[in-house]
Design an enzyme around this catalytic site. Structure first.
Site, PDB file in Angstrom:
ATOM      1  N   GLY A  41       0.793  -1.241   0.000  1.00  0.00           N
ATOM      2  CA  GLY A  41       0.000   0.000   0.000  1.00  0.00           C
ATOM      3  C   GLY A  41       0.817   1.279   0.000  1.00  0.00           C
ATOM      4  N   GLY A  42       2.131   1.183   0.268  1.00  0.00           N
ATOM      5  CA  GLY A  42       3.008   2.356   0.166  1.00  0.00           C
ATOM      6  C   GLY A  42       2.664   3.460   1.149  1.00  0.00           C
ATOM      7  N   CYS A  44       0.605   5.941   0.687  1.00  0.00           N
ATOM      8  CA  CYS A  44      -0.828   6.261   0.678  1.00  0.00           C
ATOM      9  C   CYS A  44      -1.598   5.489   1.757  1.00  0.00           C
ATOM     10  CB  CYS A  44      -1.380   5.969  -0.706  1.00  0.00           C
ATOM     11  SG  CYS A  44      -3.153   6.086  -0.825  1.00  0.00           S
ATOM     12  N   LYS A  53      -7.121  10.573   6.256  1.00  0.00           N
ATOM     13  CA  LYS A  53      -8.564  10.757   6.026  1.00  0.00           C
ATOM     14  C   LYS A  53      -9.381  10.112   7.137  1.00  0.00           C
ATOM     15  CE  LYS A  53      -7.018  12.859   3.488  1.00  0.00           C
ATOM     16  NZ  LYS A  53      -5.722  13.152   2.856  1.00  0.00           N
ATOM     17  N   GLY A 180       0.801  23.976   3.405  1.00  0.00           N
ATOM     18  CA  GLY A 180       0.384  23.269   2.190  1.00  0.00           C
ATOM     19  C   GLY A 180      -0.696  22.269   2.554  1.00  0.00           C
ATOM     20  N   GLY A 183      -0.052  20.370   5.881  1.00  0.00           N
ATOM     21  CA  GLY A 183      -0.163  21.338   6.985  1.00  0.00           C
ATOM     22  C   GLY A 183      -1.606  21.609   7.355  1.00  0.00           C
ATOM     23  N   HIS A 437     -32.448  18.039  -8.097  1.00  0.00           N
ATOM     24  CA  HIS A 437     -32.711  19.076  -7.094  1.00  0.00           C
ATOM     25  C   HIS A 437     -33.320  18.446  -5.853  1.00  0.00           C
ATOM     26  CE1 HIS A 437     -33.788  22.927  -5.372  1.00  0.00           C
ATOM     27  NE2 HIS A 437     -34.979  22.416  -5.106  1.00  0.00           N
TER      28      HIS A 437
HETATM   29  P1  FAD Z   1       4.432   5.451  -2.497  1.00  0.00           P
HETATM   30  O1  FAD Z   1       3.025   5.361  -2.073  1.00  0.00           O
HETATM   31  O2  FAD Z   1       5.323   6.366  -1.735  1.00  0.00           O
HETATM   32  O3  FAD Z   1       5.022   3.974  -2.463  1.00  0.00           O
HETATM   33  C1  FAD Z   1       6.346   3.718  -2.722  1.00  0.00           C
HETATM   34  C2  FAD Z   1       6.732   2.411  -2.069  1.00  0.00           C
HETATM   35  O4  FAD Z   1       8.020   2.029  -2.573  1.00  0.00           O
HETATM   36  C3  FAD Z   1       6.885   2.476  -0.558  1.00  0.00           C
HETATM   37  O5  FAD Z   1       6.067   1.518   0.052  1.00  0.00           O
HETATM   38  C4  FAD Z   1       8.362   2.173  -0.294  1.00  0.00           C
HETATM   39  O6  FAD Z   1       8.558   1.347   0.858  1.00  0.00           O
HETATM   40  C5  FAD Z   1       8.751   1.407  -1.539  1.00  0.00           C
HETATM   41  N1  FAD Z   1      10.178   1.495  -1.888  1.00  0.00           N
HETATM   42  C6  FAD Z   1      10.928   2.612  -2.043  1.00  0.00           C
HETATM   43  N2  FAD Z   1      12.189   2.273  -2.429  1.00  0.00           N
HETATM   44  C7  FAD Z   1      12.215   0.929  -2.500  1.00  0.00           C
HETATM   45  C8  FAD Z   1      13.219  -0.005  -2.850  1.00  0.00           C
HETATM   46  N3  FAD Z   1      14.430   0.360  -3.247  1.00  0.00           N
HETATM   47  N4  FAD Z   1      12.906  -1.323  -2.789  1.00  0.00           N
HETATM   48  C9  FAD Z   1      11.671  -1.746  -2.415  1.00  0.00           C
HETATM   49  N5  FAD Z   1      10.691  -0.894  -2.097  1.00  0.00           N
HETATM   50  C10 FAD Z   1      10.946   0.423  -2.147  1.00  0.00           C
HETATM   51  N6  FAD Z   1      -2.572  11.661  -2.250  1.00  0.00           N
HETATM   52  C11 FAD Z   1      -3.851  11.680  -2.670  1.00  0.00           C
HETATM   53  O7  FAD Z   1      -4.105  11.515  -3.866  1.00  0.00           O
HETATM   54  N7  FAD Z   1      -4.876  11.886  -1.789  1.00  0.00           N
HETATM   55  C12 FAD Z   1      -4.665  12.081  -0.476  1.00  0.00           C
HETATM   56  O8  FAD Z   1      -5.619  12.261   0.286  1.00  0.00           O
HETATM   57  C13 FAD Z   1      -3.335  12.072  -0.009  1.00  0.00           C
HETATM   58  N8  FAD Z   1      -3.070  12.255   1.301  1.00  0.00           N
HETATM   59  C14 FAD Z   1      -1.775  12.190   1.736  1.00  0.00           C
HETATM   60  C15 FAD Z   1      -1.535  12.394   3.086  1.00  0.00           C
HETATM   61  C16 FAD Z   1      -0.246  12.347   3.575  1.00  0.00           C
HETATM   62  C17 FAD Z   1       0.008  12.552   5.035  1.00  0.00           C
HETATM   63  C18 FAD Z   1       0.832  12.065   2.675  1.00  0.00           C
HETATM   64  C19 FAD Z   1       2.236  11.970   3.188  1.00  0.00           C
HETATM   65  C20 FAD Z   1       0.600  11.877   1.333  1.00  0.00           C
HETATM   66  C21 FAD Z   1      -0.705  11.951   0.844  1.00  0.00           C
HETATM   67  N9  FAD Z   1      -0.997  11.791  -0.501  1.00  0.00           N
HETATM   68  C22 FAD Z   1      -2.290  11.846  -0.944  1.00  0.00           C
HETATM   69  C23 FAD Z   1       0.074  11.543  -1.488  1.00  0.00           C
HETATM   70  C24 FAD Z   1       0.139  10.050  -1.835  1.00  0.00           C
HETATM   71  O9  FAD Z   1       0.333   9.315  -0.651  1.00  0.00           O
HETATM   72  C25 FAD Z   1       1.285   9.801  -2.812  1.00  0.00           C
HETATM   73  O10 FAD Z   1       1.149  10.651  -3.928  1.00  0.00           O
HETATM   74  C26 FAD Z   1       1.256   8.349  -3.285  1.00  0.00           C
HETATM   75  O11 FAD Z   1       1.388   7.455  -2.199  1.00  0.00           O
HETATM   76  C27 FAD Z   1       2.379   8.092  -4.299  1.00  0.00           C
HETATM   77  O12 FAD Z   1       2.304   6.784  -4.718  1.00  0.00           O
HETATM   78  P2  FAD Z   1       3.577   5.998  -5.258  1.00  0.00           P
HETATM   79  O13 FAD Z   1       3.071   4.637  -5.616  1.00  0.00           O
HETATM   80  O14 FAD Z   1       4.253   6.800  -6.287  1.00  0.00           O
HETATM   81  O15 FAD Z   1       4.590   5.888  -4.022  1.00  0.00           O
HETATM   82  P1  NAI Z   2       3.067  21.256  -0.138  1.00  0.00           P
HETATM   83  O1  NAI Z   2       3.980  21.491  -1.257  1.00  0.00           O
HETATM   84  O2  NAI Z   2       1.619  21.056  -0.403  1.00  0.00           O
HETATM   85  O3  NAI Z   2       3.161  22.480   0.882  1.00  0.00           O
HETATM   86  C1  NAI Z   2       4.347  22.887   1.489  1.00  0.00           C
HETATM   87  C2  NAI Z   2       4.134  24.279   2.057  1.00  0.00           C
HETATM   88  O4  NAI Z   2       5.249  24.581   2.866  1.00  0.00           O
HETATM   89  C3  NAI Z   2       4.037  25.351   0.977  1.00  0.00           C
HETATM   90  O5  NAI Z   2       2.957  26.196   1.272  1.00  0.00           O
HETATM   91  C4  NAI Z   2       5.373  26.067   1.083  1.00  0.00           C
HETATM   92  O6  NAI Z   2       5.309  27.428   0.716  1.00  0.00           O
HETATM   93  C5  NAI Z   2       5.677  25.905   2.565  1.00  0.00           C
HETATM   94  N1  NAI Z   2       7.095  25.966   2.926  1.00  0.00           N
HETATM   95  C6  NAI Z   2       8.149  25.424   2.274  1.00  0.00           C
HETATM   96  N2  NAI Z   2       9.299  25.662   2.956  1.00  0.00           N
HETATM   97  C7  NAI Z   2       8.957  26.360   4.068  1.00  0.00           C
HETATM   98  C8  NAI Z   2       9.699  26.893   5.168  1.00  0.00           C
HETATM   99  N3  NAI Z   2      11.001  26.722   5.268  1.00  0.00           N
HETATM  100  N4  NAI Z   2       9.017  27.563   6.121  1.00  0.00           N
HETATM  101  C9  NAI Z   2       7.660  27.731   6.027  1.00  0.00           C
HETATM  102  N5  NAI Z   2       6.920  27.245   5.013  1.00  0.00           N
HETATM  103  C10 NAI Z   2       7.552  26.566   4.050  1.00  0.00           C
HETATM  104  O7  NAI Z   2       3.687  20.025   0.675  1.00  0.00           O
HETATM  105  P2  NAI Z   2       3.112  19.118   1.829  1.00  0.00           P
HETATM  106  O8  NAI Z   2       1.968  19.774   2.506  1.00  0.00           O
HETATM  107  O9  NAI Z   2       4.276  18.702   2.615  1.00  0.00           O
HETATM  108  O10 NAI Z   2       2.560  17.871   1.025  1.00  0.00           O
HETATM  109  C11 NAI Z   2       3.395  17.152   0.126  1.00  0.00           C
HETATM  110  C12 NAI Z   2       2.584  16.573  -0.983  1.00  0.00           C
HETATM  111  O11 NAI Z   2       1.848  15.446  -0.533  1.00  0.00           O
HETATM  112  C13 NAI Z   2       1.520  17.507  -1.527  1.00  0.00           C
HETATM  113  O12 NAI Z   2       2.055  18.403  -2.471  1.00  0.00           O
HETATM  114  C14 NAI Z   2       0.552  16.566  -2.152  1.00  0.00           C
HETATM  115  O13 NAI Z   2       0.964  16.275  -3.454  1.00  0.00           O
HETATM  116  C15 NAI Z   2       0.651  15.330  -1.274  1.00  0.00           C
HETATM  117  N6  NAI Z   2      -0.504  15.298  -0.376  1.00  0.00           N
HETATM  118  C16 NAI Z   2      -1.753  15.237  -0.915  1.00  0.00           C
HETATM  119  C17 NAI Z   2      -2.864  15.267  -0.119  1.00  0.00           C
HETATM  120  C18 NAI Z   2      -4.204  15.252  -0.751  1.00  0.00           C
HETATM  121  O14 NAI Z   2      -4.298  14.947  -1.926  1.00  0.00           O
HETATM  122  N7  NAI Z   2      -5.264  15.559  -0.014  1.00  0.00           N
HETATM  123  C19 NAI Z   2      -2.763  15.317   1.338  1.00  0.00           C
HETATM  124  C20 NAI Z   2      -1.404  15.412   1.797  1.00  0.00           C
HETATM  125  C21 NAI Z   2      -0.337  15.371   0.955  1.00  0.00           C
END
Ligand code: FAD
Ligand code: NAI
Length: 452
Positions: A41-42, A44, A53, A180, A183, A437
């Protein structure tokens, strides 16, 4: 599994990797998916979308009972929350879903290898000292949180999103660096549950990727909900959890029980030994690929957070499907403009296509329409009237090129925009489509009518 050979090896079992692996196996390819985590599941499923969520939902229920229920004639006496139970439920949601993928792998005949993958040659991967070979390789290794040099993560007091999703107790005071997506989502969780949350953002506005009108609206709503913001502010020094911040010429200090650093994420490719096989990365560390997600080696592809683009789970999954179809000899395509982007605050924010600023920078002539949820009957019935829908069309063709929503269930409503944009709909067609509606989606119709 030693020295086994496969049609497709997928490195990483996040939403990019596991979807690619399942699709590949369905198409009849002998497939292996390698991940160094204990569970599938990585990011996500384990430490990203899903746990965040789950906590957002629980804290939103609590906030409803605390702040809005009375207006609906529901009186709750002795309301309290049980933080441990909330975390426990989040764990159960996560484990249910990761176990679900394990079941899909077993039924779909995807081989799951636990361990760190490293290239030993362009067709050979080393996993914990064992070699596997593959005709095609998909790199889906994701991303990791960016650390500030003077605020290294200990995941107890100075935490990334991972630490914030597993705190042992509710902090009294939380400081969030970066306004962002992470945050504002995680600040919302803790603010709703009663922590005093202060957000420090270096830019003069929050959620910079969003349309400016929407991010301004979100800022005002979050302030009303009790979050404190310091915009255009830099953290200049940190001693433990005591930060020195500089806002213009003013310097002051802030102290929290925990500091959540959420200043962005960077691609994760450590340990793969990409140099050894001549796969190049950009200065930001993203794996370089062509329009068909091919690296320097045409049989090695990269997708998801490991390559440049919006870091979203559904984007990673869509790319995983496309790459497998390419390997299967089909000609799929993907439109980056129709990938929706959602922030799960309350109200939710959803964005699609171009923002007004982006469209203007491209020199396009626009027709823009907005509609407020306070004029929407369903939003009034729900008592959830904050926000608006903004649609952006290109004037000459009348085609929809952007949709931006802040409001109740924006995450679900944006789906209508995706279908409309994918099918090249005009604003007129959108405006004249029947909408039930009373529904929140009538706001989209109204915004389109206003635009034309
Ligand atoms: P990842 O999900 O990061 O998976 C990569 C996997 O590769 C990991 O499990 C890691 O262990 C594995 N890996 C890495 N290197 C190696 C290696 N050398 N060998 C074997 N395994 C390895 N996105 C949304 O669309 N909606 C959201 O609501 C959302 N909420 C988020 C909330 C948070 C707190 C965070 C941090 C992110 C959120 N995201 C959200 C972003 C989303 O999680 C990522 O965009 C997504 O997981 C990327 O998918 P991926 O498959 O590219 O990589
Ligand atoms: P982000 O890029 O969304 O936001 C980072 C924020 O930090 C920006 O507003 C930037 O201006 C600020 N910032 C950067 N350096 C700073 C500093 N030194 N001091 C103060 N502020 C600073 O990155 P974030 O929130 O870490 O999320 C990473 C990524 O994960 C997102 O871009 C998104 O792609 C993904 N994600 C998606 C979610 C969703 O789809 N609901 C939920 C959470 C993450």
């Amino acid at each position: 599994m030693a020295n086994e050979s496969y049609d497709i090896a997928v490195i990483g079992a996040g939403p990019g990797g596991y979807i690619a692996a399942l699709h590949a196996a369905k198409l009849g390819f002998k497939t292996v998916c390698i991940d160094k985590r204990e569970t599938l599941g990585g990011t996500c499923l384990n430490v990203g979308c899903i746990p965040s969520k789950a906590l957002l939902q629980s804290s939103e229920h609590y906030e409803f009972l605390e702040k809005q229920a009375k207006e609906h004639g529901i009186e709750v006496k002795g309301l309290s929350h049980n933080f441990k139970q909330m975390m426990q439920r989040k764990e159960e949601v996560v484990s249910g879903l990761v176990n679900g993928i394990e079941g899909l792998f077993t039924r779909g005949k995807v081989t799951w290898l636990k361990g760190e993958a490293k290239f030993s040659s362009p067709n050979e991967i080393d996993v914990n000292g064992e070699k596997i070979t593959a005709k095609n390789i998909i790199i889906a290794t994701g991303s990791e949180p960016i650390e500030l040099p003077f605020l290294p993560f200990d995941e107890k007091k100075v935490i990334s999103s991972t630490g914030a999703l597993s705190l042992p107790k509710l902090p009294k005071k939380m400081i969030v660096v970066g306004a962002g997506v992470i945050g504002v989502e995680l600040a919302s969780v803790y603010n709703r549950l009663g922590s005093e949350v202060t957000i420090v953002e270096m830019l003069d506005h929050i959620c910079p990727a969003m349309d400016h009108a929407i991010s301004k609206n979100l800022f005002n709503v979050l302030k009303k909900q009790g979050l404190t913001f310091h915009l255009s502010t830099k953290v200049t020094e940190a001693k433990g959890q005591k930060l020195t911040i500089q806002e213009g010429s003013n310097t002051q200090s802030l102290e929290g029980d925990v500091i959540l650093v959420a200043v962005g994420r960077r691609p994760y490719t450590k340990g793969l030994d990409l140099d050894a096989v001549g796969i190049t990365t950009t200065p930001q560390g993203f794996i370089e690929v062509d329009n068909n997600f091919r690296t320097a080696h045409p049989h090695i592809y990269a997708i998801g957070d490991a390559i440049d683009g919006v870091m979203l789970a559904h984007r990673a999954s869509d790319e995983g499907m496309v790459v497998v179809d390419l390997i299967a000899g089909q000609h799929p395509s993907i439109n980056p403009l129709t990938i929706p982007n959602v922030i799960y605050t309350h109200p939710e924010v959803a964005a699609l296509g171009l923002t007004e600023t982006e469209a203007k920078t491209m020199g396009l002539e626009l027709c823009i329409g907005t509609s407020q949820f306070k004029a929407n009957a369903r939003a009034r019935c729900a008592g959830d009237t904050e926000g608006l829908v903004k649609v952006i069309g290109e004037k000459k063709s009348n085609r929809l090129i952007g949709m931006h929503i802040i409001g109740p269930h924006a995450s679900e409503m944006i789906g209508e925009g995706v279908i409309a944009m994918e099918s090249g709909m005009t604003l007129k067609e959108l405006a004249y489509s029947s909408h039930a509606h009373p529904t929140l989606s009538e706001t989209i119709k109204e915004a389109a009518l206003n635009a034309i």
